[in-house]
Motif scaffolding. Structure first.
Motif, PDB file in Angstrom:
ATOM      1  N   TYR A   1      27.937 -19.337  18.218  1.00  8.82           N
ATOM      2  CA  TYR A   1      28.607 -18.075  18.535  1.00  8.82           C
ATOM      3  C   TYR A   1      28.961 -17.343  17.249  1.00  8.82           C
ATOM      4  CZ  TYR A   1      32.725 -20.606  16.987  1.00  8.82           C
ATOM      5  OH  TYR A   1      33.604 -21.319  16.231  1.00  8.82           O
ATOM      6  N   GLY A   2      29.314 -16.045  17.413  1.00  8.91           N
ATOM      7  CA  GLY A   2      29.816 -15.282  16.270  1.00  8.91           C
ATOM      8  C   GLY A   2      31.102 -14.588  16.684  1.00  8.91           C
ATOM      9  N   THR A   3      31.982 -14.365  15.718  1.00  8.10           N
ATOM     10  CA  THR A   3      33.251 -13.710  16.048  1.00  8.10           C
ATOM     11  C   THR A   3      33.483 -12.492  15.173  1.00  8.10           C
ATOM     12  OG1 THR A   3      34.521 -14.976  14.434  1.00  8.10           O
ATOM     13  CG2 THR A   3      34.347 -15.914  16.632  1.00  8.10           C
ATOM     14  N   PHE A   4      34.324 -11.588  15.634  1.00  4.29           N
ATOM     15  CA  PHE A   4      34.844 -10.524  14.769  1.00  4.29           C
ATOM     16  C   PHE A   4      36.341 -10.427  15.016  1.00  4.29           C
ATOM     17  CE2 PHE A   4      35.659  -6.968  17.713  1.00  4.29           C
ATOM     18  CZ  PHE A   4      35.002  -7.413  18.855  1.00  4.29           C
ATOM     19  N   VAL A   5      37.079  -9.964  13.994  1.00  6.06           N
ATOM     20  CA  VAL A   5      38.541  -9.894  14.111  1.00  6.06           C
ATOM     21  C   VAL A   5      38.926  -8.537  14.684  1.00  6.06           C
ATOM     22  CG1 VAL A   5      40.743 -10.015  12.897  1.00  6.06           C
ATOM     23  CG2 VAL A   5      38.840 -11.466  12.172  1.00  6.06           C
ATOM     24  N   LYS A   6      39.573  -8.579  15.834  1.00  4.61           N
ATOM     25  CA  LYS A   6      39.990  -7.333  16.488  1.00  4.61           C
ATOM     26  C   LYS A   6      41.030  -6.631  15.615  1.00  4.61           C
ATOM     27  CE  LYS A   6      41.704  -5.728  20.997  1.00  4.61           C
ATOM     28  NZ  LYS A   6      42.789  -4.835  20.646  1.00  4.61           N
ATOM     29  N   GLY A   7      40.860  -5.336  15.451  1.00  6.99           N
ATOM     30  CA  GLY A   7      41.834  -4.574  14.670  1.00  6.99           C
ATOM     31  C   GLY A   7      41.529  -4.564  13.180  1.00  6.99           C
ATOM     32  N   ARG A   8      40.568  -5.377  12.730  1.00  7.08           N
ATOM     33  CA  ARG A   8      40.256  -5.381  11.300  1.00  7.08           C
ATOM     34  C   ARG A   8      38.775  -5.111  11.068  1.00  7.08           C
ATOM     35  NH1 ARG A   8      40.317 -10.871   8.118  1.00  7.08           N
ATOM     36  NH2 ARG A   8      38.115 -10.741   8.705  1.00  7.08           N
ATOM     37  N   ASP A   9      37.922  -5.819  11.820  1.00  7.20           N
ATOM     38  CA  ASP A   9      36.487  -5.724  11.529  1.00  7.20           C
ATOM     39  C   ASP A   9      35.855  -4.485  12.160  1.00  7.20           C
ATOM     40  OD1 ASP A   9      36.574  -7.929   9.980  1.00  7.20           O
ATOM     41  OD2 ASP A   9      35.746  -9.306  11.473  1.00  7.20           O
ATOM     42  N   SER A  10      34.685  -4.148  11.597  1.00  4.36           N
ATOM     43  CA  SER A  10      33.990  -2.935  12.032  1.00  4.36           C
ATOM     44  C   SER A  10      33.062  -3.243  13.202  1.00  4.36           C
ATOM     45  CB  SER A  10      33.160  -2.399  10.873  1.00  4.36           C
ATOM     46  OG  SER A  10      32.134  -3.331  10.568  1.00  4.36           O
ATOM     47  N   LEU A  11      32.524  -2.182  13.739  1.00  2.97           N
ATOM     48  CA  LEU A  11      31.551  -2.306  14.825  1.00  2.97           C
ATOM     49  C   LEU A  11      30.325  -3.083  14.336  1.00  2.97           C
ATOM     50  CD1 LEU A  11      30.715  -1.620  17.675  1.00  2.97           C
ATOM     51  CD2 LEU A  11      29.982   0.638  16.910  1.00  2.97           C
ATOM     52  N   ARG A  12      30.025  -2.929  13.042  1.00  2.95           N
ATOM     53  CA  ARG A  12      28.885  -3.656  12.483  1.00  2.95           C
ATOM     54  C   ARG A  12      29.119  -5.175  12.545  1.00  2.95           C
ATOM     55  NH1 ARG A  12      25.747  -2.447   6.803  1.00  2.95           N
ATOM     56  NH2 ARG A  12      24.340  -4.210   6.923  1.00  2.95           N
ATOM     57  N   SER A  13      30.339  -5.598  12.235  1.00  2.00           N
ATOM     58  CA  SER A  13      30.666  -7.029  12.301  1.00  2.00           C
ATOM     59  C   SER A  13      30.554  -7.519  13.738  1.00  2.00           C
ATOM     60  CB  SER A  13      32.090  -7.284  11.805  1.00  2.00           C
ATOM     61  OG  SER A  13      32.224  -6.837  10.498  1.00  2.00           O
ATOM     62  N   ALA A  14      31.008  -6.686  14.689  1.00  2.00           N
ATOM     63  CA  ALA A  14      30.948  -7.076  16.100  1.00  2.00           C
ATOM     64  C   ALA A  14      29.490  -7.230  16.537  1.00  2.00           C
ATOM     65  CB  ALA A  14      31.654  -6.036  16.957  1.00  2.00           C
ATOM     66  N   LEU A  15      28.658  -6.294  16.100  1.00  2.00           N
ATOM     67  CA  LEU A  15      27.238  -6.343  16.450  1.00  2.00           C
ATOM     68  C   LEU A  15      26.600  -7.597  15.848  1.00  2.00           C
ATOM     69  CD1 LEU A  15      25.227  -4.562  17.957  1.00  2.00           C
ATOM     70  CD2 LEU A  15      24.659  -3.471  15.794  1.00  2.00           C
ATOM     71  N   ASP A  16      26.979  -7.896  14.621  1.00  2.00           N
ATOM     72  CA  ASP A  16      26.479  -9.080  13.934  1.00  2.00           C
ATOM     73  C   ASP A  16      26.883 -10.334  14.705  1.00  2.00           C
ATOM     74  OD1 ASP A  16      25.180 -10.118  11.513  1.00  2.00           O
ATOM     75  OD2 ASP A  16      27.138 -11.055  11.182  1.00  2.00           O
ATOM     76  N   ALA A  17      28.147 -10.360  15.161  1.00  2.00           N
ATOM     77  CA  ALA A  17      28.646 -11.521  15.913  1.00  2.00           C
ATOM     78  C   ALA A  17      27.844 -11.708  17.204  1.00  2.00           C
ATOM     79  CB  ALA A  17      30.129 -11.331  16.229  1.00  2.00           C
ATOM     80  N   ALA A  18      27.506 -10.593  17.844  1.00  2.00           N
ATOM     81  CA  ALA A  18      26.756 -10.667  19.092  1.00  2.00           C
ATOM     82  C   ALA A  18      25.353 -11.235  18.855  1.00  2.00           C
ATOM     83  CB  ALA A  18      26.657  -9.279  19.719  1.00  2.00           C
ATOM     84  N   LEU A  19      24.760 -10.851  17.734  1.00  2.00           N
ATOM     85  CA  LEU A  19      23.392 -11.290  17.448  1.00  2.00           C
ATOM     86  C   LEU A  19      23.327 -12.760  17.070  1.00  2.00           C
ATOM     87  CD1 LEU A  19      22.209  -8.138  15.482  1.00  2.00           C
ATOM     88  CD2 LEU A  19      21.493  -8.849  17.775  1.00  2.00           C
ATOM     89  N   LEU A  20      24.479 -13.353  16.770  1.00  2.00           N
ATOM     90  CA  LEU A  20      24.515 -14.772  16.413  1.00  2.00           C
ATOM     91  C   LEU A  20      24.697 -15.668  17.637  1.00  2.00           C
ATOM     92  CD1 LEU A  20      26.729 -14.559  13.205  1.00  2.00           C
ATOM     93  CD2 LEU A  20      24.289 -15.080  13.318  1.00  2.00           C
ATOM     94  N   SER A  21      24.852 -15.054  18.800  1.00  2.00           N
ATOM     95  CA  SER A  21      25.076 -15.847  20.010  1.00  2.00           C
ATOM     96  C   SER A  21      23.885 -15.707  20.950  1.00  2.00           C
ATOM     97  CB  SER A  21      26.314 -15.327  20.760  1.00  2.00           C
ATOM     98  OG  SER A  21      27.375 -15.116  19.874  1.00  2.00           O
ATOM     99  N   PRO A  22      23.479 -16.812  21.607  1.00  2.00           N
ATOM    100  CA  PRO A  22      22.392 -16.694  22.592  1.00  2.00           C
ATOM    101  C   PRO A  22      22.793 -15.791  23.756  1.00  2.00           C
ATOM    102  CG  PRO A  22      23.412 -18.882  22.692  1.00  2.00           C
ATOM    103  CD  PRO A  22      23.989 -18.183  21.505  1.00  2.00           C
ATOM    104  N   SER A  23      24.120 -15.658  23.956  1.00  2.00           N
ATOM    105  CA  SER A  23      24.577 -14.812  25.061  1.00  2.00           C
ATOM    106  C   SER A  23      24.440 -13.327  24.744  1.00  2.00           C
ATOM    107  CB  SER A  23      26.052 -15.116  25.336  1.00  2.00           C
ATOM    108  OG  SER A  23      26.816 -14.754  24.199  1.00  2.00           O
ATOM    109  N   GLY A  24      24.336 -12.999  23.457  1.00  2.62           N
ATOM    110  CA  GLY A  24      24.289 -11.592  23.070  1.00  2.62           C
ATOM    111  C   GLY A  24      25.623 -10.911  23.161  1.00  2.62           C
TER     112      GLY A  24
END
Lengths: 224, 367
Positions: free
Chosen positions: B311-334
């Protein structure tokens, strides 16, 4: 020479006061040129590093002087400085020392990395303070390397002066040769070698003490 | 504030390094000068502390023309960090850092105390204080360079490609460190680089210069990426401009689902009936363990015994949309897992939520 032993210790014992005098004379005639040569080489080297066009003519002239046989120069100087005087030996040896030391000072100063010099400017060093506190200290290892060469060669060249009547320990060579008596020759050679070794060692110790940042660096390199 | 007012630098041979440059460097911000070699960025920087004097125009430091100030005095009030650090090889680290305090005539004890304080501040082991520069790595030397520039607490800091001679990993950590320091110190920083990514990462404002010393665009990084002024700037920004822009879009706007989280202590049977393709398993502290797919679970036991997918994570309130997208791409769930500052799962940004957010960004690019 035949049955004569290589070293006759009784001769050394009898002549020890005279040998000491020759040694002292040798030290003075060898080291005064190095000290004076360094004092003259510093401003000339600074000028050579500051105005690059001065560097080649200065070093060229010095190299020509360095290439002159010492005996010939001693003889030329006799009418001016006198036969068998210290000055006849010291003056040419000073030029020889300068021939080694001027390039050493220039090389030392140009060994200061550009980013170091620029950061000194940017920190707010005045030009004089930058020279004294940054550039000259960084030049010290290269200058000391030159000083070692100049000192040892000066100690060895003094002996040649014996041929014009003032050669410190060199007198012992002439004396031994003329009398077909090896002991003075051996004493002269051994003392000259010891003198050179001691002088060199002192300079190495001075270098370690003055530039711990540089000796540590070479130790690291050796270890690697 | 530093003001460039029609500044030109023309050399006697006719080369123009800087051509009629007018801009303002606001107090307390990082302004980056970026551009290809020959764009006059370093020349512009060096005209601020008079290492180079302009041939036309004026540079004002808080309203005072710098050419009216004696150079050594001016420079002692402006921190300077150079590429390769420029440390003095014959001085110990602590004395290197204390250089400007010494020049200002502080007593030795006070200057060294201040140096130690700064070494600590830039994250260096205080045992390095008694070493010589050659005993330090390139990255450590560069930190010392920053500490030295800050020693006399100058309001202005000039940084001339300070991080370009170190490897990429060290560079990234030095950049983070600078941003962290700047958050505490609020210096007025002019930073020169040829690396546009560095400019975008560090700059509050970025001045893109073109060859011949002309200002092409001055803008904050998000604006620069969204609206490059011309083809030169567009080309200089390079590929992936759209993706990189996402770094400046906060991840806060993402719709999060709170119902996709299950504790590791739950029985397998409790999730078998769900219609969801993927669920996040969390430990007792609420930290993520990974994704599971309810349709291929064993017959019995707790979820703790089920192998979880990465899985991938991003920190709510700190990280950017790019980090969130990156986190999604690291998970088989998307899907991307949102966590709070202490690593607890606060929700899941699904592919649909990411899609909505990306659509909003793309919509913004239209205008």
């Amino acid at each position: 020479m035949g049955e004569e032993p290589l070293v006759r210790w009784d001769w050394i014992g009898r002549n020890w006061p005279e040998i000491q005098e020759l040694l002292a004379d040798h030290v003075i005639m060898a080291l005064v040129p190095v000290v004076v040569g360094l004092l003259l080489a510093l401003p000339l080297g600074l000028a050579g590093a500051r105005w690059r066009w001065l560097y080649q003519p200065t070093v060229g002239t010095m190299n020509v002087i360095y290439s002159l046989p010492s005996l010939a120069v001693f003889i030329v100087l006799i009418p001016i400085t006198g036969l068998a005087t210290r000055a006849t030996i010291i003056v040419p040896l000073t030029f020889y020392a300068m021939a080694v030391l001027i390039p050493a000072v220039v090389d030392g100063l140009t060994s200061v990395p550009d980013h170091v010099r620029q950061s000194a400017v940017a920190m707010g060093f005045t030009p004089l303070r930058r020279l004294l506190r940054v550039e000259l200290p960084i030049a010290v290892p290269v200058v000391l390397a030159g000083l070692r060469v100049a000192t040892v060669s000066s100690i060895s060249l003094v002996s040649v002066g014996a041929l014009v009547g003032r050669g410190g320990l060199g007198y012992l060579f002439i004396d031994g040769w003329q009398r077909q008596f090896p002991t003075p020759i051996v004493v002269g050679v051994v003392l000259t070698a010891i003198l050179a070794a001691v002088a060199d060692l002192l300079l190495v110790v001075a270098q370690r003490w003055l530039t711990p940042w540089s000796t540590a660096r070479s130790r690291v390199r050796e270890a690697a | 504030m530093i003001t460039f007012d029609g500044v030109t630098k023309r050399y006697p041979d006719g080369t123009v390094a800087v051509d009629d440059l007018s801009l303002e460097v606001p107090t307390g911000e990082i302004t980056v000068f970026v551009g290809p070699s020959g764009c006059g960025k370093t020349t512009s920087l060096r005209m601020i502390n008079r290492m180079i004097d302009p041939s036309g125009g004026r540079i004002l430091l808080d309203g005072v023309d710098v050419t009216t100030i004696d150079p050594p005095t001016l420079r002692r009030g402006i921190g300077y960090v150079i590429q390769q650090a420029g440390l003095f090889p014959h001085r110990k680290i602590v004395d290197n850092v204390a250089t400007v305090p010494y020049l200002l005539g502080w007593d030795k004890k006070k200057a060294r105390d201040r140096a130690m304080e700064l070494l600590e501040r830039v994250g260096l082991d205080l045992r390095l204080a008694g070493r010589y520069p050659f005993q330090l790595s390139g990255g450590q030397q560069q930190r010392v360079g920053v500490a030295r520039a800050l020693a006399a607490d100058p309001p202005v800091l000039l940084m001339d490609e300070p991080f370009s001679a170190v490897d990429p990993i060290v560079r990234a950590s030095l950049q983070e460190e600078l941003l962290r320091l700047q958050a505490e110190l609020n210096k007025t920083i002019v930073f020169v680089t040829h690396d546009i990514d560095e400019a975008i990462k560090l700059g509050d404002r970025v001045a893109v210069l073109r060859v011949g010393g002309r200002l092409a665009q001055l803008a904050d990084p998000a604006t620069l990426l969204a609206e490059p002024a011309d083809d030169f700037v567009r080309e200089f920004l390079g590929r992936d401009r759209g993706i990189r822009r996402l770094s400046f879009v906060p991840g806060d706007g993402l719709r999060l689902r709170g119902d996709l989280t299950v504790p590791a202590s739950a029985e397998v049977s409790s999730v078998r009936g769900t219609a969801e393709a993927w669920l996040v398993v969390v430990d007792d502290d609420g930290g993520p363990l990974g994704w599971i797919a309810p349709k291929d679970l064993p017959d019995s036991g707790t979820l703790a015994g089920v192998p979880a997918a990465p899985y991938g994570t991003f920190v709510k309130g700190r990280d950017s949309l790019r980090s969130a997208l990156d986190a999604a791409l690291l998970s088989p769930s998307g899907n991307a897992i949102a966590v709070d500052g202490s690593g607890r799962v606060v929700g899941v940004a699904t592919r649909e939520a990411l899609d909505e957010a990306l659509a909003r960004v793309a919509d913004g690019a239209r205008g």
